[in-house]
Design a protein around this motif. Structure first.
Motif, PDB file in Angstrom:
ATOM      1  N   ASP A 104       5.143 -45.789  -2.231  1.00  0.00           N
ATOM      2  CA  ASP A 104       5.957 -46.236  -3.528  1.00  0.00           C
ATOM      3  C   ASP A 104       5.596 -46.559  -4.444  1.00  0.00           C
ATOM      4  O   ASP A 104       4.690 -47.292  -4.855  1.00  0.00           O
ATOM      5  CB  ASP A 104       7.382 -46.955  -3.025  1.00  0.00           C
ATOM      6  N   GLU A 105       6.920 -46.550  -5.393  1.00  0.00           N
ATOM      7  CA  GLU A 105       6.356 -47.588  -6.861  1.00  0.00           C
ATOM      8  C   GLU A 105       5.724 -48.406  -6.706  1.00  0.00           C
ATOM      9  O   GLU A 105       5.398 -49.520  -7.861  1.00  0.00           O
ATOM     10  CB  GLU A 105       7.583 -47.394  -8.060  1.00  0.00           C
ATOM     11  N   SER A 106       6.400 -49.439  -5.764  1.00  0.00           N
ATOM     12  CA  SER A 106       6.131 -50.853  -5.978  1.00  0.00           C
ATOM     13  C   SER A 106       4.761 -51.671  -4.547  1.00  0.00           C
ATOM     14  O   SER A 106       4.404 -52.258  -4.656  1.00  0.00           O
ATOM     15  CB  SER A 106       7.189 -51.438  -5.217  1.00  0.00           C
ATOM     16  N   GLY A 107       4.083 -50.366  -3.907  1.00  0.00           N
ATOM     17  CA  GLY A 107       2.535 -50.424  -4.037  1.00  0.00           C
ATOM     18  C   GLY A 107       3.161 -50.486  -2.164  1.00  0.00           C
ATOM     19  O   GLY A 107       2.335 -51.615  -1.498  1.00  0.00           O
ATOM     20  N   VAL A 155       4.064 -53.945   1.379  1.00  0.00           N
ATOM     21  CA  VAL A 155       2.197 -54.400   1.855  1.00  0.00           C
ATOM     22  C   VAL A 155       1.701 -55.989   1.238  1.00  0.00           C
ATOM     23  O   VAL A 155       0.854 -56.782   1.734  1.00  0.00           O
ATOM     24  CB  VAL A 155       1.209 -53.450   1.192  1.00  0.00           C
ATOM     25  N   SER A 156       2.774 -56.113   0.561  1.00  0.00           N
ATOM     26  CA  SER A 156       2.160 -57.582  -0.458  1.00  0.00           C
ATOM     27  C   SER A 156       2.475 -58.814  -0.100  1.00  0.00           C
ATOM     28  O   SER A 156       2.637 -59.400   0.057  1.00  0.00           O
ATOM     29  CB  SER A 156       3.724 -57.421  -1.845  1.00  0.00           C
ATOM     30  N   ASP A 157       3.388 -58.438   1.522  1.00  0.00           N
ATOM     31  CA  ASP A 157       3.781 -59.500   2.725  1.00  0.00           C
ATOM     32  C   ASP A 157       2.568 -59.891   3.688  1.00  0.00           C
ATOM     33  O   ASP A 157       2.741 -60.734   4.250  1.00  0.00           O
ATOM     34  CB  ASP A 157       5.457 -59.597   3.267  1.00  0.00           C
ATOM     35  N   ILE A 158       1.448 -59.230   3.469  1.00  0.00           N
ATOM     36  CA  ILE A 158       0.546 -59.259   4.480  1.00  0.00           C
ATOM     37  C   ILE A 158      -0.012 -60.031   4.733  1.00  0.00           C
ATOM     38  O   ILE A 158      -0.889 -60.071   2.748  1.00  0.00           O
ATOM     39  CB  ILE A 158       0.069 -57.561   4.276  1.00  0.00           C
ATOM     40  N   ALA A 168      -0.400 -51.204  -1.800  1.00  0.00           N
ATOM     41  CA  ALA A 168      -0.835 -49.743  -2.443  1.00  0.00           C
ATOM     42  C   ALA A 168      -1.390 -49.057  -3.114  1.00  0.00           C
ATOM     43  O   ALA A 168      -0.334 -49.553  -3.908  1.00  0.00           O
ATOM     44  CB  ALA A 168      -0.431 -48.458  -0.349  1.00  0.00           C
ATOM     45  N   LYS A 169      -1.800 -48.297  -3.203  1.00  0.00           N
ATOM     46  CA  LYS A 169      -2.151 -47.246  -4.619  1.00  0.00           C
ATOM     47  C   LYS A 169      -1.988 -46.224  -4.319  1.00  0.00           C
ATOM     48  O   LYS A 169      -1.241 -45.123  -4.158  1.00  0.00           O
ATOM     49  CB  LYS A 169      -3.715 -48.111  -5.748  1.00  0.00           C
ATOM     50  N   THR A 170      -2.812 -45.323  -2.807  1.00  0.00           N
ATOM     51  CA  THR A 170      -2.521 -44.148  -2.048  1.00  0.00           C
ATOM     52  C   THR A 170      -3.004 -44.215  -1.865  1.00  0.00           C
ATOM     53  O   THR A 170      -3.468 -45.840   0.055  1.00  0.00           O
ATOM     54  CB  THR A 170      -3.805 -43.305  -2.689  1.00  0.00           C
ATOM     55  N   PHE A 171      -1.814 -43.646   0.042  1.00  0.00           N
ATOM     56  CA  PHE A 171      -2.450 -43.345   1.177  1.00  0.00           C
ATOM     57  C   PHE A 171      -2.606 -42.194   1.566  1.00  0.00           C
ATOM     58  O   PHE A 171      -1.206 -41.496   1.896  1.00  0.00           O
ATOM     59  CB  PHE A 171      -1.455 -43.859   2.148  1.00  0.00           C
ATOM     60  N   ASP A 172      -3.846 -40.951   1.499  1.00  0.00           N
ATOM     61  CA  ASP A 172      -3.206 -39.205   1.644  1.00  0.00           C
ATOM     62  C   ASP A 172      -4.634 -39.276   3.158  1.00  0.00           C
ATOM     63  O   ASP A 172      -5.798 -39.657   2.657  1.00  0.00           O
ATOM     64  CB  ASP A 172      -3.774 -39.188   0.230  1.00  0.00           C
ATOM     65  N   LEU A 173      -4.188 -39.452   3.703  1.00  0.00           N
ATOM     66  CA  LEU A 173      -4.852 -38.980   5.036  1.00  0.00           C
ATOM     67  C   LEU A 173      -5.454 -37.205   5.148  1.00  0.00           C
ATOM     68  O   LEU A 173      -7.189 -37.829   5.553  1.00  0.00           O
ATOM     69  CB  LEU A 173      -3.384 -38.962   6.386  1.00  0.00           C
ATOM     70  N   SER A 174      -5.153 -36.668   4.123  1.00  0.00           N
ATOM     71  CA  SER A 174      -5.329 -35.360   4.189  1.00  0.00           C
ATOM     72  C   SER A 174      -6.896 -35.102   4.130  1.00  0.00           C
ATOM     73  O   SER A 174      -7.614 -35.213   3.962  1.00  0.00           O
ATOM     74  CB  SER A 174      -4.932 -34.157   3.567  1.00  0.00           C
ATOM     75  N   LYS A 175      -6.957 -36.242   2.780  1.00  0.00           N
ATOM     76  CA  LYS A 175      -8.038 -36.950   1.928  1.00  0.00           C
ATOM     77  C   LYS A 175      -8.946 -37.543   2.454  1.00  0.00           C
ATOM     78  O   LYS A 175     -10.202 -37.983   1.829  1.00  0.00           O
ATOM     79  CB  LYS A 175      -7.713 -37.057   0.354  1.00  0.00           C
ATOM     80  N   ASP A 176      -8.092 -38.406   3.558  1.00  0.00           N
ATOM     81  CA  ASP A 176      -9.204 -39.825   4.162  1.00  0.00           C
ATOM     82  C   ASP A 176      -9.605 -40.418   2.590  1.00  0.00           C
ATOM     83  O   ASP A 176     -10.480 -41.051   2.541  1.00  0.00           O
ATOM     84  CB  ASP A 176     -10.564 -39.630   4.130  1.00  0.00           C
TER      85      ASP A 176
END
Length: 186
Positions: A104-107, A155-158, A168-176
């Motif tokens: 999402d837009e918040s990462g 993610v910011s709370d990890i 997180a900026k991108t999380f594209d499993l198809s492109k790894d």
């Protein structure tokens, strides 16, 4: 007499030059216009793969698993899969959940479009997520929204290390292609 006028004129010009030189010498030098950045520190971009994240997840689960808790596995492939085996009448029945991760837009990472099966039986997603929300001991950075049938990974709370913030900026499993930003907040 003409030489006296020229001499005093030259003396006056020299005196004026010395006065101007001293005036400009003691003037403060203008500082360059550097913006004053407050709050966030330097930011680094980290790009990784499914294999590396799978290793991190497996290590995290092993490190934080408590005695007597149901064992489970999280695997990134074409989707994000959570698998477990639940003993019923002395036999192990497989529980499998699959999600499509998005950023999402918040990462943060949103796990959406879930499918859930228990053995070969397809389960109603909202009921299973409501049960997980009430009874599972999840990390504080995992939020379950049974009504919207989603799981949010904030993610910011990890906690990586004190003074570091992750998004997180991108999380594209198809492109790894999984890209995160790490910001030093101190």
């Amino acid at each position: 007499m003409k030489w006296k006028i020229l001499f005093f004129s030259l003396l006056g010009i020299n005196a004026l030059m010395i006065v101007l030189l001293l005036f400009y010498m003691f003037q403060p030098f203008p500082s360059p216009n550097i913006p004053n950045i407050k709050g966030e520190g330097p930011t680094f971009t980290v790009q990784t793969s499914k294999q590396h994240i799978n290793t991190l997840i497996r290590d995290y689960i092993q490190k934080h698993k408590k005695e007597g808790e149901l064992s489970y596995d999280v695997q990134l492939a074409d989707r994000l899969y959570i698998t477990s085996a639940i003993p019923i009448f002395g036999k192990q029945v497989d529980l499998k959940m699959a999600f499509d991760p998005n950023v999402d837009e918040s990462g943060n990472i949103i796990l959406a479009h879930p499918t859930m099966t228990f053995g070969r039986l397809r389960l109603p997603v909202s009921y299973v997520l409501a049960y997980i929300e009430k009874h599972a001991s999840l990390p504080n950075w995992v939020k379950v929204d049974a009504k919207k049938e989603r799981i949010y990974i904030v993610v910011s709370d990890i906690l990586i290390k004190k003074g570091y913030m992750l998004k997180a900026k991108t999380f594209d499993l198809s492109k790894d292609d999984m890209t995160f930003t790490v910001t030093i907040t101190k």
